[in-house]
Structures are given as structure tokens and as C-alpha cells.
Design a protein around this motif. Structure first.
Motif, PDB file in Angstrom:
ATOM      1  N   ASP A  14       5.403   7.822   0.145  1.00  0.00           N
ATOM      2  CA  ASP A  14       5.034   7.849  -1.272  1.00  0.00           C
ATOM      3  C   ASP A  14       4.332   9.142  -1.648  1.00  0.00           C
ATOM      4  N   ALA A  15       3.676   9.768  -0.677  1.00  0.00           N
ATOM      5  CA  ALA A  15       2.914  10.993  -0.936  1.00  0.00           C
ATOM      6  C   ALA A  15       2.726  11.748   0.376  1.00  0.00           C
ATOM      7  N   VAL A  16       2.348  13.019   0.252  1.00  0.00           N
ATOM      8  CA  VAL A  16       2.030  13.853   1.405  1.00  0.00           C
ATOM      9  C   VAL A  16       0.607  14.351   1.230  1.00  0.00           C
ATOM     10  N   TRP A  17      -0.202  14.094   2.237  1.00  0.00           N
ATOM     11  CA  TRP A  17      -1.572  14.571   2.244  1.00  0.00           C
ATOM     12  C   TRP A  17      -1.696  15.596   3.362  1.00  0.00           C
ATOM     13  N   VAL A  18      -2.279  16.734   3.031  1.00  0.00           N
ATOM     14  CA  VAL A  18      -2.414  17.850   3.962  1.00  0.00           C
ATOM     15  C   VAL A  18      -3.882  17.980   4.352  1.00  0.00           C
ATOM     16  N   LYS A  34       0.844  -1.196   0.000  1.00  0.00           N
ATOM     17  CA  LYS A  34       0.000   0.000   0.000  1.00  0.00           C
ATOM     18  C   LYS A  34       0.874   1.239   0.000  1.00  0.00           C
ATOM     19  N   ARG A  35       0.293   2.362  -0.432  1.00  0.00           N
ATOM     20  CA  ARG A  35       1.014   3.637  -0.424  1.00  0.00           C
ATOM     21  C   ARG A  35       1.235   4.109   1.004  1.00  0.00           C
ATOM     22  N   ILE A  36       2.442   4.597   1.256  1.00  0.00           N
ATOM     23  CA  ILE A  36       2.780   5.183   2.546  1.00  0.00           C
ATOM     24  C   ILE A  36       2.515   6.677   2.440  1.00  0.00           C
ATOM     25  N   ILE A  37       1.633   7.183   3.301  1.00  0.00           N
ATOM     26  CA  ILE A  37       1.186   8.572   3.224  1.00  0.00           C
ATOM     27  C   ILE A  37       1.611   9.334   4.476  1.00  0.00           C
ATOM     28  N   TYR A  38       2.390  10.395   4.280  1.00  0.00           N
ATOM     29  CA  TYR A  38       2.673  11.312   5.381  1.00  0.00           C
ATOM     30  C   TYR A  38       1.472  12.233   5.496  1.00  0.00           C
ATOM     31  N   THR A  39       0.856  12.270   6.673  1.00  0.00           N
ATOM     32  CA  THR A  39      -0.340  13.084   6.875  1.00  0.00           C
ATOM     33  C   THR A  39       0.031  14.319   7.686  1.00  0.00           C
ATOM     34  N   ALA A  40      -0.052  15.461   7.053  1.00  0.00           N
ATOM     35  CA  ALA A  40       0.311  16.732   7.688  1.00  0.00           C
ATOM     36  C   ALA A  40      -0.956  17.442   8.156  1.00  0.00           C
ATOM     37  N   GLU A  97     -16.646  12.770   8.710  1.00  0.00           N
ATOM     38  CA  GLU A  97     -17.434  13.261   7.577  1.00  0.00           C
ATOM     39  C   GLU A  97     -16.993  14.638   7.099  1.00  0.00           C
ATOM     40  N   ASP A  98     -16.224  15.350   7.907  1.00  0.00           N
ATOM     41  CA  ASP A  98     -15.737  16.680   7.520  1.00  0.00           C
ATOM     42  C   ASP A  98     -14.538  16.623   6.571  1.00  0.00           C
ATOM     43  N   ILE A  99     -13.993  15.443   6.372  1.00  0.00           N
ATOM     44  CA  ILE A  99     -12.828  15.310   5.499  1.00  0.00           C
ATOM     45  C   ILE A  99     -13.284  15.106   4.060  1.00  0.00           C
ATOM     46  N   GLU A 100     -12.867  16.045   3.212  1.00  0.00           N
ATOM     47  CA  GLU A 100     -13.167  15.982   1.784  1.00  0.00           C
ATOM     48  C   GLU A 100     -11.985  16.562   1.023  1.00  0.00           C
ATOM     49  N   PRO A 101     -11.723  16.064  -0.194  1.00  0.00           N
ATOM     50  CA  PRO A 101     -10.654  16.676  -0.994  1.00  0.00           C
ATOM     51  C   PRO A 101     -10.972  18.132  -1.286  1.00  0.00           C
ATOM     52  N   VAL A 102      -9.938  18.972  -1.293  1.00  0.00           N
ATOM     53  CA  VAL A 102     -10.106  20.381  -1.651  1.00  0.00           C
ATOM     54  C   VAL A 102      -9.107  20.750  -2.737  1.00  0.00           C
ATOM     55  N   ASP A 103      -9.510  21.678  -3.553  1.00  0.00           N
ATOM     56  CA  ASP A 103      -8.671  22.235  -4.609  1.00  0.00           C
ATOM     57  C   ASP A 103      -7.754  23.289  -3.998  1.00  0.00           C
ATOM     58  N   TYR A 127      -9.353   7.963   7.656  1.00  0.00           N
ATOM     59  CA  TYR A 127      -9.638   8.377   6.284  1.00  0.00           C
ATOM     60  C   TYR A 127      -8.548   7.862   5.333  1.00  0.00           C
ATOM     61  N   THR A 128      -7.294   8.019   5.723  1.00  0.00           N
ATOM     62  CA  THR A 128      -6.179   7.579   4.883  1.00  0.00           C
ATOM     63  C   THR A 128      -6.239   6.069   4.672  1.00  0.00           C
ATOM     64  N   MET A 129      -6.540   5.333   5.703  1.00  0.00           N
ATOM     65  CA  MET A 129      -6.646   3.874   5.572  1.00  0.00           C
ATOM     66  C   MET A 129      -7.816   3.481   4.681  1.00  0.00           C
ATOM     67  N   GLU A 130      -8.907   4.220   4.773  1.00  0.00           N
ATOM     68  CA  GLU A 130     -10.062   3.939   3.906  1.00  0.00           C
ATOM     69  C   GLU A 130      -9.745   4.205   2.435  1.00  0.00           C
ATOM     70  N   GLN A 131      -8.721   5.020   2.181  1.00  0.00           N
ATOM     71  CA  GLN A 131      -8.282   5.309   0.812  1.00  0.00           C
ATOM     72  C   GLN A 131      -7.136   4.377   0.398  1.00  0.00           C
ATOM     73  N   ASN A 132      -6.972   3.283   1.116  1.00  0.00           N
ATOM     74  CA  ASN A 132      -5.936   2.275   0.863  1.00  0.00           C
ATOM     75  C   ASN A 132      -4.529   2.793   1.063  1.00  0.00           C
ATOM     76  N   GLY A 133      -4.367   3.755   1.956  1.00  0.00           N
ATOM     77  CA  GLY A 133      -3.044   4.245   2.310  1.00  0.00           C
ATOM     78  C   GLY A 133      -2.658   3.808   3.714  1.00  0.00           C
ATOM     79  N   VAL A 134      -1.374   3.887   3.985  1.00  0.00           N
ATOM     80  CA  VAL A 134      -0.857   3.633   5.328  1.00  0.00           C
ATOM     81  C   VAL A 134      -0.425   4.988   5.890  1.00  0.00           C
ATOM     82  N   PRO A 135      -1.151   5.507   6.886  1.00  0.00           N
ATOM     83  CA  PRO A 135      -0.851   6.846   7.392  1.00  0.00           C
ATOM     84  C   PRO A 135       0.362   6.868   8.317  1.00  0.00           C
TER      85      PRO A 135
END
Length: 143
Positions: free
Chosen positions: A72-76, A11-17, A108-114, A32-40
Motif C-alpha cells: 500500500d505504501a513504501v516507507w524509507v 491494515k496497510r501493507i508497508i514495504y520498508t526500504a 527512539e532514533d526513528i522519526e519522520p523526516v522531510d 516502528y511500522t507495526m506501532e503505526q498500524n502497518g504490516v511491515p
């Protein structure tokens, strides 16, 4: 139900900031990250808040930078603080994929933002905000 083979799935390793002001939401971010198939790899779950100041804060920052480097990625998540700002800049310098999300008091407050919807804390100056948005736009255009 997971099979034995699922336990070894890559799975993708995700740094969660996220800002310290959303410390309470660290488990929502991880779920949320785990539900998206990531490892937080969430710094608040790794170090608590600067290891309760029993070590120099720069030691924790150095640790975070090492985690960003191997991720693998950074999610903010949520508004960008000065610490998260620096983590984003470092991720950009490493060409790490970036994603941005809202954050609140529930999962439920977590949603992708532009990037046009990014929120910043007052500690991040307008010049820093504008420069970061331009860097992210340039990075997204090139990738």
C-alpha cells in the motif's frame, strides 16, 4: 489485549526500504511500522541479505519489486543507498505513497523526516540525489 476481531483487522501493507548498512536495525523498522498500524514487509526479514547469495541477486531484486507493487505504501528508513534509490523510483512510477524516516541504533532514533532532510550514501551521485528530490517534490505536489 487484542480481541478475536482485532486479529482480522485490515491494515496497510508497508514495504520498508533501508540500506544494508542498517541491517542491524531491521527489527526496529518493523516494530516502528507495526506501532503505526502497518504490516511491515521488510526485505531483510524476507530474504536476509540477498539470501546469502545462494540465488542470483536480480532474483531478489525482482522479488522486492513485486512486493513494492502489492504494498500500500513504501516507507524509507535512514540514508538512501543505490538499491533504495531504485526502489523509490519504482514506487514513484506506481504512484505509491512514500514516507521517509531517520534511522539509528535504537527504536527512539526513528522519526519522520522531510525531503529536505534526506540523507544519501556516497554511491548515489549528486545528480541522482537532485533528480530524486525533484521527483518526490513533484509527486507530493500532484498528490
Amino acid at each position: 489485549m487484542h480481541t478475536q476481531q482485532d486479529l482480522y483487522k485490515n491494515k496497510r501493507i508497508i514495504y520498508t526500504a533501508q540500506s544494508k548498512h542498517f541491517y542491524f536495525a531491521k527489527m526496529f523498522v518493523c516494530k516502528y511500522t507495526m506501532e503505526q498500524n502497518g504490516v511491515p514487509l521488510n526485505p531483510f526479514n524476507i530474504w536476509a541479505y540477498f539470501m546469502n547469495d545462494i540465488v542470483d541477486r536480480d532474483s531478489v531484486r525482482c522479488g522486492n519489486n513485486n512486493i513494492i507493487r502489492i504494498a500500500d505504501a513504501v516507507w524509507v528508513f535512514g540514508p538512501i543507498s543505490n538499491g533504495v534509490y531504485n526502489e523509490i523510483l519504482y514506487a514513484l512510477s506506481l504512484n505509491k505513497p512514500l514516507k521517509f524516516f531517520s534511522l539509528g541504533s535504537s527504536l527512539e532514533d526513528i522519526e519522520p523526516v522531510d525531503i529536505t532532510q534526506l540523507l544519501f550514501e556516497e554511491c548515489v551521485s549528486k545528480d541522482e540525489r537532485d533528480a530524486l528530490k525533484m521527483s518526490i517534490q513533484s509527486y507530493a505536489f500532484l498528490n
